[in-house]
Motif scaffolding. Structure first.
Motif, PDB file in Angstrom:
ATOM      1  N   PRO A 142       0.819  -1.217   0.000  1.00  0.00           N
ATOM      2  CA  PRO A 142       0.000   0.000   0.000  1.00  0.00           C
ATOM      3  C   PRO A 142       0.855   1.269   0.000  1.00  0.00           C
ATOM      4  N   LEU A 143       0.368   2.232  -0.732  1.00  0.00           N
ATOM      5  CA  LEU A 143       1.008   3.545  -0.726  1.00  0.00           C
ATOM      6  C   LEU A 143       0.339   4.359   0.382  1.00  0.00           C
ATOM      7  N   HIS A 144       1.120   4.727   1.370  1.00  0.00           N
ATOM      8  CA  HIS A 144       0.577   5.534   2.462  1.00  0.00           C
ATOM      9  C   HIS A 144       0.374   6.968   1.983  1.00  0.00           C
ATOM     10  N   LEU A 145      -0.686   7.592   2.457  1.00  0.00           N
ATOM     11  CA  LEU A 145      -0.938   8.998   2.148  1.00  0.00           C
ATOM     12  C   LEU A 145      -0.840   9.810   3.431  1.00  0.00           C
TER      13      LEU A 145
ATOM     14  N   ARG B 223     -10.660   3.945   4.523  1.00  0.00           N
ATOM     15  CA  ARG B 223      -9.434   3.460   3.862  1.00  0.00           C
ATOM     16  C   ARG B 223      -8.287   3.481   4.861  1.00  0.00           C
ATOM     17  N   ASP B 224      -7.461   2.468   4.773  1.00  0.00           N
ATOM     18  CA  ASP B 224      -6.289   2.390   5.654  1.00  0.00           C
ATOM     19  C   ASP B 224      -5.131   3.199   5.068  1.00  0.00           C
ATOM     20  N   HIS B 225      -4.094   3.271   5.856  1.00  0.00           N
ATOM     21  CA  HIS B 225      -2.822   3.876   5.411  1.00  0.00           C
ATOM     22  C   HIS B 225      -3.005   5.328   4.989  1.00  0.00           C
ATOM     23  N   THR B 226      -3.774   6.061   5.766  1.00  0.00           N
ATOM     24  CA  THR B 226      -3.919   7.504   5.539  1.00  0.00           C
ATOM     25  C   THR B 226      -3.703   8.212   6.865  1.00  0.00           C
ATOM     26  N   ASP B 227      -3.203   9.416   6.787  1.00  0.00           N
ATOM     27  CA  ASP B 227      -2.955  10.174   8.018  1.00  0.00           C
ATOM     28  C   ASP B 227      -2.948  11.655   7.665  1.00  0.00           C
ATOM     29  N   ALA B 228      -3.267  12.480   8.655  1.00  0.00           N
ATOM     30  CA  ALA B 228      -3.247  13.933   8.448  1.00  0.00           C
ATOM     31  C   ALA B 228      -2.497  14.587   9.593  1.00  0.00           C
ATOM     32  N   LEU B 229      -1.809  15.651   9.250  1.00  0.00           N
ATOM     33  CA  LEU B 229      -1.036  16.402  10.239  1.00  0.00           C
ATOM     34  C   LEU B 229      -1.320  17.883  10.020  1.00  0.00           C
ATOM     35  N   SER B 230      -1.585  18.589  11.113  1.00  0.00           N
ATOM     36  CA  SER B 230      -1.864  20.026  11.034  1.00  0.00           C
ATOM     37  C   SER B 230      -0.645  20.831  11.472  1.00  0.00           C
ATOM     38  N   ASN B 231      -0.512  22.018  10.910  1.00  0.00           N
ATOM     39  CA  ASN B 231       0.578  22.916  11.333  1.00  0.00           C
ATOM     40  C   ASN B 231       0.181  23.747  12.553  1.00  0.00           C
ATOM     41  N   ASP B 232      -1.014  23.539  13.042  1.00  0.00           N
ATOM     42  CA  ASP B 232      -1.570  24.382  14.095  1.00  0.00           C
ATOM     43  C   ASP B 232      -0.640  24.500  15.298  1.00  0.00           C
ATOM     44  N   GLY B 233      -0.256  25.708  15.621  1.00  0.00           N
ATOM     45  CA  GLY B 233       0.512  25.961  16.837  1.00  0.00           C
ATOM     46  C   GLY B 233       1.957  25.525  16.793  1.00  0.00           C
ATOM     47  N   LEU B 234       2.452  25.150  15.630  1.00  0.00           N
ATOM     48  CA  LEU B 234       3.816  24.632  15.545  1.00  0.00           C
ATOM     49  C   LEU B 234       4.746  25.619  14.853  1.00  0.00           C
ATOM     50  N   SER B 235       5.935  25.741  15.397  1.00  0.00           N
ATOM     51  CA  SER B 235       6.980  26.539  14.751  1.00  0.00           C
ATOM     52  C   SER B 235       7.486  25.786  13.525  1.00  0.00           C
ATOM     53  N   ARG B 236       8.372  26.427  12.786  1.00  0.00           N
ATOM     54  CA  ARG B 236       8.989  25.749  11.637  1.00  0.00           C
ATOM     55  C   ARG B 236       9.626  24.433  12.081  1.00  0.00           C
ATOM     56  N   GLU B 237      10.468  24.476  13.100  1.00  0.00           N
ATOM     57  CA  GLU B 237      11.153  23.259  13.533  1.00  0.00           C
ATOM     58  C   GLU B 237      10.185  22.282  14.177  1.00  0.00           C
ATOM     59  N   GLY B 238       9.195  22.808  14.879  1.00  0.00           N
ATOM     60  CA  GLY B 238       8.201  21.934  15.494  1.00  0.00           C
ATOM     61  C   GLY B 238       7.443  21.127  14.456  1.00  0.00           C
ATOM     62  N   LEU B 239       7.099  21.777  13.351  1.00  0.00           N
ATOM     63  CA  LEU B 239       6.371  21.071  12.296  1.00  0.00           C
ATOM     64  C   LEU B 239       7.282  20.085  11.565  1.00  0.00           C
TER      65      LEU B 239
ATOM     66  N   THR C 174      -8.897  10.326  -6.183  1.00  0.00           N
ATOM     67  CA  THR C 174      -8.161   9.550  -7.190  1.00  0.00           C
ATOM     68  C   THR C 174      -7.000   8.800  -6.537  1.00  0.00           C
ATOM     69  N   ALA C 175      -6.303   9.485  -5.652  1.00  0.00           N
ATOM     70  CA  ALA C 175      -5.178   8.828  -4.966  1.00  0.00           C
ATOM     71  C   ALA C 175      -5.663   7.607  -4.193  1.00  0.00           C
ATOM     72  N   LEU C 176      -6.770   7.751  -3.494  1.00  0.00           N
ATOM     73  CA  LEU C 176      -7.286   6.642  -2.686  1.00  0.00           C
ATOM     74  C   LEU C 176      -7.775   5.490  -3.561  1.00  0.00           C
ATOM     75  N   ASN C 177      -8.367   5.827  -4.679  1.00  0.00           N
ATOM     76  CA  ASN C 177      -8.922   4.790  -5.546  1.00  0.00           C
ATOM     77  C   ASN C 177      -7.883   4.093  -6.403  1.00  0.00           C
ATOM     78  N   ARG C 178      -6.833   4.804  -6.765  1.00  0.00           N
ATOM     79  CA  ARG C 178      -5.906   4.262  -7.754  1.00  0.00           C
ATOM     80  C   ARG C 178      -4.553   3.837  -7.181  1.00  0.00           C
ATOM     81  N   ARG C 179      -4.300   4.117  -5.924  1.00  0.00           N
ATOM     82  CA  ARG C 179      -2.949   3.889  -5.402  1.00  0.00           C
ATOM     83  C   ARG C 179      -2.554   2.422  -5.377  1.00  0.00           C
ATOM     84  N   GLU C 180      -3.533   1.515  -5.329  1.00  0.00           N
ATOM     85  CA  GLU C 180      -3.185   0.097  -5.247  1.00  0.00           C
ATOM     86  C   GLU C 180      -3.039  -0.547  -6.621  1.00  0.00           C
TER      87      GLU C 180
END
Lengths: 136, 159
Positions: A4-7, A30-46, A107-113
Motif C-alpha cells: 500500500p502507498l501511504h498517504l 481506507r487504511d494507510h492515511t494520516d493527516a497532520l496540522s501545522n496548528d501551533g507549531l513553529s517551523r522546527e516543530g512542524l 483519485t489517490a485513494l482509488n488508484r494507489r493500489e
C-alpha cells in the motif's frame, strides 16, 4: 497487488483531517492515511512532527505526501523533513504535491493500489487541476 | 493598495510562509520581502526552498542580519517586510545598529519551557528576557499576526 502507498496530508488547521473524513464519506474507510496540522507549531516543530510521522512508518513503506498551499509552512516543513531522510527511505517517499483537493485525494485513494507510482503522480496532478472548473 | 515605502520588521519563528506572503504582503500591497537569517542566507537548499513562497507580484531577498541592519539604515525604495526568527535576532539587529522603532511579533510558537502569552505567542525565559531588553532599549513590540488582528502591546502582555 503491490504494497500500500501511504498517504500523509500536511495542511493548515483541520483541512487534511476533514478532507480525509470527507473522502471516507464518499469511498468508505481506507487504511494507510494520516493527516497532520501545522496548528501551533513553529517551523522546527512542524518539521519534527513530519519526521515523527515518516519514521513511524515501516522501513519499506511507500509514501505520498500531499500539502495544501505551495510556499506555506506545511509545504516548507515537508521539504525540510524529506531532505533529512536517509536516501534509502527517500526513494520511497513521493511528493509533496501541493494544492491537494478532493478530486485529487479521491483519485489517490482509488488508484494507489493499482497504478504504479510513476503513473499515479501525473494522474493526480491532472485530476487535481481538472477538478477546478468555471461551472455553468 | 500599495503600502508606503518603509521597513516593517516581523518576528516569526516560521519565517516566510503563507501568513506573511498572502496575509500581509498581498493584502497590503507590499512588493518586497526580506528573509533575514544567518543560517538560511548561506544555504542554497534553504534559499531554493523559500523561493517558492512569494506571490507573482512579490520579490524575496535573502540577507544575513548584518546586511539587514545596514539596509535598514536607509528607507527602502518600496514597502518592505523583513522577517526574522525571534527575539535574539532582533536584539542582534539592534546591536548591529539597525534603527528599530517597532517590531511586529507575528508568531512565536510553543516549545519546551515556553509559557503561553497569547494563542500565537509562547516565550521561553530566554526569549522573554530578550524581549524585555528590546523594550528597555526603546523598541516598541506589538503582537499582531495579521493586518486585521488587534495590535497588542507586549509591554502589557508580558507584565
Amino acid at each position: 497487488m503491490s504494497a500500500p502507498l501511504h498517504l500523509l496530508l500536511i495542511t493548515h488547521g483541520r483541512l487534511g483531517e476533514e478532507l480525509l473524513a470527507t473522502a471516507t464519506l464518499i469511498l468508505g474507510p481506507r487504511d494507510h492515511t494520516d493527516a497532520l496540522s501545522n496548528d501551533g507549531l513553529s517551523r522546527e516543530g512542524l518539521v519534527e512532527a513530519v519526521l515523527g510521522r515518516l519514521e513511524a512508518l515501516p522501513e519499506d513503506a511507500s509514501l505520498l505526501l500531499l500539502v495544501d498551499a505551495p510556499g506555506a509552512s506545511p509545504h516548507l516543513a515537508c521539504r525540510l523533513a524529506l531532505a533529512r531522510q536517509p536516501l534509502e527511505r527517500r526513494e520511497r517517499q513521493h511528493g509533496p504535491i501541493t494544492g491537494v483537493n478532493l478530486p485529487l485525494l479521491l483519485t489517490a485513494l482509488n488508484r494507489r493500489e493499482t497504478t504504479p507510482v510513476d503513473e499515479l503522480l501525473p494522474l493526480l496532478l491532472d485530476r487535481g487541476r481538472a477538478g477546478i472548473l468555471m461551472a455553468d | 493598495m500599495a503600502s508606503k515605502a518603509e521597513w516593517i520588521l516581523r518576528m516569526d519563528d516560521r519565517l516566510v510562509h503563507g501568513q506573511v506572503c498572502v496575509g500581509w504582503c498581498e493584502v497590503l500591497g507590499i512588493p518586497h520581502l526580506v528573509l533575514a537569517d544567518d543560517a538560511i542566507v548561506g544555504s542554497a537548499f534553504e534559499r531554493d526552498l523559500y523561493a517558492c513562497c512569494p506571490g507573482q507580484d512579490q520579490q524575496l531577498a535573502f540577507m544575513g542580519l548584518e546586511e539587514l541592519a545596514l539596509a535598514m539604515s536607509t528607507p527602502p525604495a518600496q514597502a518592505t517586510l523583513a522577517v526574522i526568527a525571534g527575539p535574539s535576532e532582533a536584539l542582534r539587529l539592534l546591536e548591529l545598529g539597525a534603527p528599530l522603532v517597532e517590531v511586529l511579533v507575528g508568531g512565536l510558537h510553543d516549545q519546551p519551557g515556553a509559557r503561553q502569552v497569547t494563542d500565537y505567542l509562547f516565550v521561553t525565559p530566554a526569549q522573554e528576557e530578550s524581549l524585555r531588553q528590546l523594550m528597555a532599549r526603546g523598541v516598541h513590540l506589538v503582537g499582531q499576526p495579521l493586518p486585521a488582528s488587534p495590535r497588542l502591546e507586549l509591554q502589557r502582555l508580558l507584565g
